[in-house]
Design a protein around this motif. Structure first.
Motif, short mmCIF file in Angstrom:
data_model
loop_
_atom_site.label_atom_id
_atom_site.label_comp_id
_atom_site.label_asym_id
_atom_site.label_seq_id
_atom_site.Cartn_x
_atom_site.Cartn_y
_atom_site.Cartn_z
N ARG A 48 61.77 76.22 70.59
CA ARG A 48 61.88 77.44 71.38
C ARG A 48 60.54 78.17 71.37
O ARG A 48 59.82 78.14 70.37
N PHE B 209 62.15 73.47 79.64
CA PHE B 209 63.58 73.56 79.95
C PHE B 209 64.02 75.02 79.85
O PHE B 209 63.70 75.70 78.87
N LYS B 210 64.74 75.48 80.87
CA LYS B 210 65.28 76.84 80.88
C LYS B 210 66.78 76.75 80.58
O LYS B 210 67.56 76.25 81.39
N PRO B 211 67.21 77.19 79.37
CA PRO B 211 68.63 77.13 79.04
C PRO B 211 69.48 77.89 80.07
O PRO B 211 69.08 78.93 80.58
N MET B 212 70.66 77.34 80.37
CA MET B 212 71.54 78.02 81.32
C MET B 212 72.11 79.30 80.73
O MET B 212 72.52 80.21 81.46
N TRP C 207 62.74 80.13 76.47
CA TRP C 207 62.36 78.83 77.00
C TRP C 207 62.36 77.80 75.87
O TRP C 207 62.05 78.11 74.73
N ALA D 69 70.42 72.87 80.05
CA ALA D 69 69.25 73.57 80.55
C ALA D 69 68.86 72.94 81.89
O ALA D 69 69.44 71.93 82.31
N GLU D 70 67.90 73.56 82.55
CA GLU D 70 67.35 72.98 83.78
C GLU D 70 65.88 72.67 83.56
O GLU D 70 65.18 73.45 82.90
N ASP D 71 65.45 71.54 84.09
CA ASP D 71 64.01 71.25 84.01
C ASP D 71 63.30 72.02 85.13
O ASP D 71 63.94 72.80 85.85
#
Length: 531
Positions: free
Chosen positions: A402, A430-433, A438, A495-497
């Motif tokens: 993190r 990666f952005k956690p949902m 981050w 997460a989203e890349d």
């Protein structure tokens, strides 16, 4: 050269190109070899010209501040020079294993490679890893055994190690006479001459049938050196196959050169060998067809993006490998990912951090395309055709951390910095949902050091890292409805890349295996194609 003899078609120009990378374990002498190759190609004029600008005492290719401080290469540099009627495009890859992704992407853009071995150490861990990447891509390899002027292992032992550990046939093109303090030079098999270390530009032609007479060789190199060298040559003549071009280009055989990059010995012979046998640009696979270099329409792919080569201007340069056609400055090329045309108004050739605007380029050349975040790694540019070149993946990171921001007011700036550097492959982001912190994913610890140093130097943001409760990441794909159900059920570990693709963050191997069993209709991938 007479104007009438200048190649004018893409196929003719491609035949003159040799686009190659250098792979090695750290400290095998890759950066020194790079400098000496540039010296031989007259791209620089003095060994140590790296000192020409202020206090730069490193090789010209290590231009990034952190590279200079640590004495390692962590980004890929591109250098172009001419030698022996060929145009060479040299891609100097990171030697450190923590930057293997950047190296892999670079190897998608080359047609051959030089493998550098330390004569005292032979094949080391990172050499083996990089070789396996070359093997995956069928990249033909020329071997350069470096540091023969220092204490070294027996050349026969080194040849045997290459054959046994890498499953490569070996054919020596030169053979060392002595080693360490007694290193006198190399016997050149094709020229049937001794190249003396003190007179590297001369050829001492000796009677040979087909190997040199030990007595004649002893006059130039000393009796013990000559006797041992001839014995070695007799053994390799029996044990090693003759050089076969097809076997080399298919990746089954490596021609072996011996020398000393520090003493500028064996470099010219290595370059002459590359000019003679290394492949010119090869056909490139795409999702729809294979593109030949001799085609008239321009196409190319982005294998690297470098942010902030000039930190004052926040510039972004995409490194594009030309696959086909004659590229001209000012061309409009289509970007199939977006469907939009793009005018390439200021394309550049590279010499490490120096640049020249280029008016034209040909298949095999590496062209820099300045842009403002429009181009990403894996993008294709083409002259009208909707094609996408394949083979440039993201890899699942082995370390997840993190990001801790020292100044919470700079959250927006942090996002920009992370996305910029993720685009060029320094890290994956990666952005956690659920949650604001981050998560960055890297292959090795050094990447985190580089990331923090560059964000501080280039963006003025101080960050730290703290452990994330995950051990690996997997891209999730499959049936659309099933994927939606999965996202609803697992948001806390998703997460989203940077492209918005869903990524499952696994807490341990058991967690990953259980989730895959529970959702059999979904794919959990360790790589994601960037095309």
């Amino acid at each position: 050269m007479d104007d009438a003899s200048v190649p004018t078609t893409a196929a003719e120009q491609a035949a003159r190109r040799r686009t190659f990378a250098i792979i090695s374990h750290p400290d095998a002498g890759k950066t020194t070899l790079t400098e000496k190759l540039l010296l031989a190609g007259r791209a620089i004029h003095l060994a140590g010209e790296v000192r020409a600008k202020g206090e730069r005492r490193r090789a010209r290719s290590d231009w990034m501040k952190i590279e200079q401080q640590r004495g390692i290469s962590v980004s890929t540099s591109v250098m172009t020079f001419d030698f022996g009627g060929c145009t060479f495009n040299l891609l100097d890859t990171p030697g450190h294993e923590d930057f293997s992704e950047d190296t892999y992407r670079t190897l998608t853009a080359v047609d051959s490679a030089i493998m550098v071995l330390d004569a005292a150490k032979g094949i080391e861990a990172q050499t083996r890893k990089l070789f396996e990447v070359c093997r995956l891509r069928d990249v033909p390899i020329v071997t350069f055994v470096n540091k023969m002027d220092r204490e070294a292992r027996d050349p026969l032992e080194l040849m045997d190690e290459i054959a046994s550990e890498l499953a490569l046939d070996t054919t020596p093109m030169m053979w060392p006479v002595g080693m360490g303090r007694n290193f006198k030079g190399c016997w050149h098999f094709a020229e049937q001459a001794l190249i003396h270390v003190d007179h590297p530009d001369e050829r001492f032609r000796l009677q040979a049938n087909p190997l040199p007479d030990p007595a004649a060789l002893a006059e130039l190199a000393g009796g013990d050196n000559a006797e041992h060298a001839v014995e070695g040559m007799e053994l390799v003549a029996e044990a090693c196959p003759p050089f076969a071009l097809e076997s080399y280009r298919e990746g089954h055989l490596t021609p072996v050169y011996f020398g000393s990059a520090l003493r500028n010995f064996g470099i010219r012979e290595l370059l002459e060998g590359l000019a003679a046998v290394a492949p010119s640009p090869r056909p490139q696979p795409s999702t729809s067809r294979t593109v030949e270099p001799g085609e008239s329409r321009v196409s190319g792919f982005v294998f690297k993006v470098q942010a902030n080569m000039d930190p004052k201007h926040r510039d972004r340069v995409a490194f594009m490998r030309l696959v086909s056609g004659r590229f001209k400055r000012g061309m409009k090329l289509k970007q199939p990912r977006t469907g939009k045309p793009m005018t390439i108004s200021a394309p550049i050739f590279f010499f490490a951090d120096d640049r020249d605007v280029v008016d034209e380029a040909w298949p095999g050349d590496i062209v820099g395309v300045p842009n403002h975040g429009v181009l990403r790694v894996g993008d294709t540019l083409s002259e009208g055709e909707d094609i996408r070149f394949t083979g440039i993946p993201n890899f699942a990171p082995e370390i997840l951390q993190r990001v801790r921001l020292d100044d919470p007011m700079k959250q927006k700036h942090l996002r920009r910095a992370l996305e910029d550097l993720a685009e060029e492959g320094v890290t994956q982001v990666f952005k956690p949902m659920i949650g604001a912190q981050w998560v960055v994913g890297v292959v090795g610890q050094l990447q985190l050091d580089v990331l923090a140093t560059r964000i501080d130097a280039e963006y003025g943001i101080k960050i730290g890292f703290e452990p994330a409760p995950y051990v690996t990441a997997r891209w999730v794909g499959g049936d659309k409805r099933e994927l939606e159900r999965f996202v609803d059920a697992k948001k806390s570990v998703l997460a989203e890349d940077r492209d918005g693709a869903p990524v499952f963050l696994a807490r341990n191997a058991f967690d990953l295996n259980r989730t895959q069993e529970e959702w059999p209709e979904l794919r959990f991938s360790a790589t994601r194609e960037r095309a």
